[in-house]
Every structure is written in C-alpha cells, then in structure tokens.
Design an enzyme around this catalytic site. Structure first.
Site: not given
Length: 353
Positions: A78-80, A82-83
């Site tokens: 999941p990139c949430n 790190y965005s």
C-alpha cells in the site's frame, strides 16, 4: 506466483503476458487483497484464479505459512502513507508498515524471485529513512536477495500516461543472477503514446464505460479550460473559480492534452480529480481510465462505478508490468536484453552518474 495486495490484477496480467511472450510456464498459485470488488475482478480476469485461490481479507489476518509454496512473488504494498499527496506518514501510518507482510512471505516461502511496487514518494518518506530500511529487510529476507530498485517512468515504456513508480526486483542469491533494468522502449518524448491514440476506437457499449453526469457548473468551468490546463491556470471568470486557499493541485479539473500521455490516473479524490476529456466537457469514464492504464477492453472490472475507479487508479499498468517481467524471465533464462543502470542506489537514494 503468489501475490499480496493484488488489486484487480494489473501486475498479474502483465506477468502472464510476459510469460506467454517469453515461453515461460507461469501459473497462478494464490493472491490476496482486502478490497472485495478488486478480488472479484481478479478472479474474473486472471488465468487460473479461482474463488478459493484469491483470498479476500486483511493481510494482517492471513496465515502466509499455510499458503501453497511458490517460486515467485509479487506485491504492490500500500502506497497511501508514502504518497506525496496527503499526510505522508510513511512507516508511522496505518498502511506504511504493511510491506512487512511481503517480507513474511519471503521468509516463509523463500521464492526464487520477487517484484515489489510503490510510489516515487517512498524515497522521501520518514525523512528519507523508510526506503533504505525496507530495502535492507528485503535484502535479508528468506535466502537473501540481490535487489535492483529503479524508478520507472512508464511513459518511456509505451504506457500513455506519465506514471512514475518504484519497482524493486529481487533475485535469490542462490540463483547467482542479477536483474538488469530493461532499457526504455520510448525514451524520446516524440515517441510517447498519446491519450488520443489510447482512447481511439472506443465504443460506447464497451464494459465499464458509463459516463458521469456533470453539473452545469462543471460543464461551464470545463468549457473555459483548454487541453492541458487546470482550474488554476485557466482564465476562468470569477463565478467559476475555486475558492480554496492553497489548493493548487495541478490535476484539479485538468483536461487531458490529446497529443500527450495522460497525467497520472488516480483512484480516489473528490470533485475535479476524475480526469477530464480534452474535447468533451466531461470526466473520463472508467473504461477510458482503464485504457490509459493499458487494460484491454476484454478486462471487465467488477463493482460499482466508484469501486471500479479505485481499482483502475490503484493498479499497476499491465503493459508496464509486462516489460519488467519479460526482462525478469529473460534474466532467469540467461538471455541478454537491452538494459540501463538502475537509478536508485541500494540505500534508496538517487544514484549519481
């Protein structure tokens, strides 16, 4: 191949296409995702996927040791957090630490190879400390892996979208091989694929092609915005301007430029973030978004219109994944191919020329 955080199957679709092109016998073993509609999409479209093999549930509740053994592993963790859009909590967020479940799979199954994916913001998360830590844990997981982290610009690989993602390819040290980054196929911007090309020939009856009904205000606002412009750099009359302090995000009511790749397709966001046609005063349909993400029209997404939008926006473009997996499979077969140096060091910082 096993897969965590599988989404609708962008990585898997690209991997199977690469296997078919290179003569590799790639078989689906299992996949897991917490999004029920994405799981249904994966089951309906990925070769070999079944109701039993594609597991719907929270990865934190998954008994990875009980899963069938695998030779290869993929996970777009999941990139949430790190965005670069949002709070960017990194390892301190709810989603940032979930990469550890990929490490758990590597420890339990010791696959010959793995492919991990995340956003470019991973480089700077937690003041630049998160990425080196993740690389270190991946390097020492299972049998130990030789890593090749690289920031891929997918428009340079034939994807009609400026989408930049970090891909980490790991090969077991027992293989004695090292992955090389495949050379861009469309390095020259004059060869980039345009959205006009990507959306050409699309028929209204295509699956997932329902249009969003726009309000009169949105239609009027879009009429003042030229292709490539957004709500903040277009000459809007006062009654159509957005009265939001500091909200200058360049994609808000941004219309595509027909002769260029799209900007990054996203899976969430409120008004003004849906992607907008260059000619018609409307938001893109999910099928148009899917085409920009290089999903074929035969790939039918399951779920509501908003659920499908999320699936499309969070996916890895299959054509981009295919390039990477083709290079990986050729590496495993000892075949040569055009390559370039990786642009990220083993510590996660940009490499120096």
């Amino acid at each position: 191949m096993g897969e965590l955080f599988s989404g609708p199957g962008g990585i898997a679709l690209g991997a199977h296409a690469a296997a078919a092109a290179t003569g590799v016998d790639l078989r689906h073993a299992w996949a897991n995702d917490y999004d029920a509609s994405a799981v249904e999409t994966y089951r309906a479209n990925i070769p070999g996927a079944t109701a039993q093999s594609v597991i719907h549930g929270d990865v934190r509740d998954l008994d990875v040791e009980s899963l069938p053994k695998i030779d290869g592993f993929a996970f777009g963790f999941p990139c949430n957090d790190y965005s670069m859009i949002g709070e960017s909590k990194g390892l301190d967020g709810n989603f940032g630490p979930l990469y550890k479940y990929g490490v758990n799979v590597l420890d339990a199954h010791r696959p010959n190879w793995f492919v991990a994916e995340n956003v470019s913001g991973l480089q700077t998360a937690n003041a630049g400390l998160a990425f080196p830590r993740i690389l270190e844990e991946l390097r020492h997981a299972g049998p130990g892996y030789e890593l090749t982290p690289h920031l891929y610009k997918f428009e340079e690989y034939g994807v009609p979208q400026r989408r930049h993602r970090i891909i980490i390819v790991g090969l077991s040290r027992e293989n004695g091989a090292r992955f090389a980054v495949p050379a861009p196929t469309h390095k020259d911007p004059t060869t980039w694929k345009s959205v006009r090309n990507a959306l050409g020939g699309l028929v209204q009856s295509a699956p997932n092609n329902e249009r969003t009904r726009q309000s009169k205000v949105v239609e009027e606002r879009l009429a003042y915005i030229n292709p490539g412009q957004n709500a903040f750099n277009a000459a809007l009359p006062d009654h159509l301007k957005l009265n939001v302090k500091g909200a200058t995000f360049s994609q808000i009511y941004r219309r595509l430029h027909p002769d260029l790749p799209s900007y990054t397709i996203t899976g969430s966001g409120g008004g003004g973030t849906h992607g907008y046609h260059w000619e018609e005063v409307r938001a893109l349909t999910n099928r148009e978004r899917a085409r920009i993400q290089t999903f074929p029209d035969t790939f039918v997404f399951k779920g509501s219109k908003e659920q499908v939008r999320k699936q499309v926006g969070m996916a890895v473009p299959p054509d981009g994944a295919e390039v990477i997996f083709s290079a990986l499979f050729r590496t495993l077969r000892g075949e040569d191919y055009d390559s370039v140096p990786m642009n990220l060091t083993q510590m996660g910082a940009p490499s120096r020329p």
